[in-house]
Scaffold this motif. Sequence first.
Motif, mmCIF file in Angstrom:
data_model
loop_
_atom_site.group_PDB
_atom_site.id
_atom_site.type_symbol
_atom_site.label_atom_id
_atom_site.label_comp_id
_atom_site.label_asym_id
_atom_site.label_seq_id
_atom_site.Cartn_x
_atom_site.Cartn_y
_atom_site.Cartn_z
ATOM 1 N N LEU A 11 0.862 -1.168 0.000
ATOM 2 C CA LEU A 11 0.000 0.000 0.000
ATOM 3 C C LEU A 11 0.903 1.224 0.000
ATOM 4 C CD1 LEU A 11 -2.617 -1.136 2.656
ATOM 5 C CD2 LEU A 11 -2.921 -1.057 0.191
ATOM 6 N N LEU A 12 0.642 2.127 -0.921
ATOM 7 C CA LEU A 12 1.474 3.311 -1.106
ATOM 8 C C LEU A 12 0.592 4.546 -1.049
ATOM 9 C CD1 LEU A 12 4.216 4.612 -2.021
ATOM 10 C CD2 LEU A 12 3.366 4.314 -4.357
ATOM 11 N N THR A 13 0.837 5.429 -0.076
ATOM 12 C CA THR A 13 0.075 6.672 -0.032
ATOM 13 C C THR A 13 0.852 7.746 -0.777
ATOM 14 O OG1 THR A 13 1.025 7.478 2.059
ATOM 15 C CG2 THR A 13 -0.950 6.084 2.197
ATOM 16 N N PHE A 14 0.108 8.717 -1.304
ATOM 17 C CA PHE A 14 0.746 9.796 -2.047
ATOM 18 C C PHE A 14 -0.159 11.014 -2.070
ATOM 19 C CE2 PHE A 14 -1.990 7.851 -5.150
ATOM 20 C CZ PHE A 14 -2.405 8.896 -5.973
ATOM 21 N N GLY A 15 0.434 12.157 -2.398
ATOM 22 C CA GLY A 15 -0.307 13.391 -2.598
ATOM 23 C C GLY A 15 -0.352 13.714 -4.076
ATOM 24 N N TYR A 16 -1.546 13.995 -4.577
ATOM 25 C CA TYR A 16 -1.695 14.336 -5.996
ATOM 26 C C TYR A 16 -0.880 15.573 -6.362
ATOM 27 C CZ TYR A 16 -5.255 10.871 -7.058
ATOM 28 O OH TYR A 16 -5.919 9.688 -7.280
ATOM 29 N N VAL A 30 -9.024 9.372 -2.468
ATOM 30 C CA VAL A 30 -9.879 9.624 -1.309
ATOM 31 C C VAL A 30 -10.088 11.128 -1.062
ATOM 32 C CG1 VAL A 30 -9.464 7.410 -0.186
ATOM 33 C CG2 VAL A 30 -7.933 9.337 0.295
ATOM 34 N N ARG A 31 -9.946 11.923 -2.109
ATOM 35 C CA ARG A 31 -10.185 13.363 -1.977
ATOM 36 C C ARG A 31 -11.662 13.692 -1.777
ATOM 37 N NH1 ARG A 31 -6.742 15.495 -7.029
ATOM 38 N NH2 ARG A 31 -7.719 13.606 -7.872
ATOM 39 N N PHE A 32 -12.550 12.711 -1.868
ATOM 40 C CA PHE A 32 -13.973 12.944 -1.617
ATOM 41 C C PHE A 32 -14.243 13.166 -0.129
ATOM 42 C CE2 PHE A 32 -13.376 8.430 -1.129
ATOM 43 C CZ PHE A 32 -14.154 8.122 -0.017
ATOM 44 N N THR A 95 -4.895 15.010 -1.567
ATOM 45 C CA THR A 95 -4.230 16.198 -2.078
ATOM 46 C C THR A 95 -2.757 16.248 -1.690
ATOM 47 O OG1 THR A 95 -6.319 17.385 -1.973
ATOM 48 C CG2 THR A 95 -4.334 18.712 -2.207
ATOM 49 N N GLY A 96 -2.471 16.143 -0.391
ATOM 50 C CA GLY A 96 -1.088 16.279 0.065
ATOM 51 C C GLY A 96 -0.425 14.990 0.503
ATOM 52 N N GLY A 97 -1.181 13.889 0.590
ATOM 53 C CA GLY A 97 -0.606 12.619 1.014
ATOM 54 C C GLY A 97 -0.297 12.554 2.499
ATOM 55 N N LYS A 98 -1.037 13.312 3.294
ATOM 56 C CA LYS A 98 -0.723 13.414 4.720
ATOM 57 C C LYS A 98 -1.851 12.948 5.638
ATOM 58 C CE LYS A 98 0.560 16.942 8.121
ATOM 59 N NZ LYS A 98 0.893 18.363 8.312
ATOM 60 N N HIS A 99 -3.076 13.227 5.282
ATOM 61 C CA HIS A 99 -4.193 12.956 6.188
ATOM 62 C C HIS A 99 -5.063 11.807 5.700
ATOM 63 C CE1 HIS A 99 -3.358 17.337 6.989
ATOM 64 N NE2 HIS A 99 -3.352 16.868 8.215
#
Length: 135
Positions: A11-16, A30-32, A95-99
């Motif tokens: 699993l890889l998280t990222f910010g657009y 998950v920007r919704f 958006t930022g890959g943080k929250h």
Amino acid sequence: MSSENTLQIQLLTFGYKRGAPDNVALVMDVRFLNNPFYMPELEPMSGLDAPVAEFIAGLPETDAVFEPWQAWLLPWLTAFAQKGQRSLTLAIGCTGGKHRSVYWAERTANWLKDVDTIAALPVRVTLTHRDQAFW
């Protein structure tokens, strides 16, 4: 445990805002979900912190989408495993890959660890927060 006898799920998280990753099997956006970035008390925290996780978990759309996500993801992973795929990367972005992406990936990882086996294969889940250096 050899990799040919294990289903390895990364699993890889990222910010657009830093671009979507390449070479992944699936991207979940998950920007919704409402963004904790805009709440002064939550902005400096990440999805690893309890107040942020509680905020996101408390949103009505979280469970409304997470439960179908689980119901869709399990047969999708099973089909890949039955075709001989032993390693998959699933990217989860906000958006930022943080929250939001971090919360979603952590929750997904915990759920997948509880699944234990997929298509009779033991599951090994790893989690990377790509943009963590920017937090």
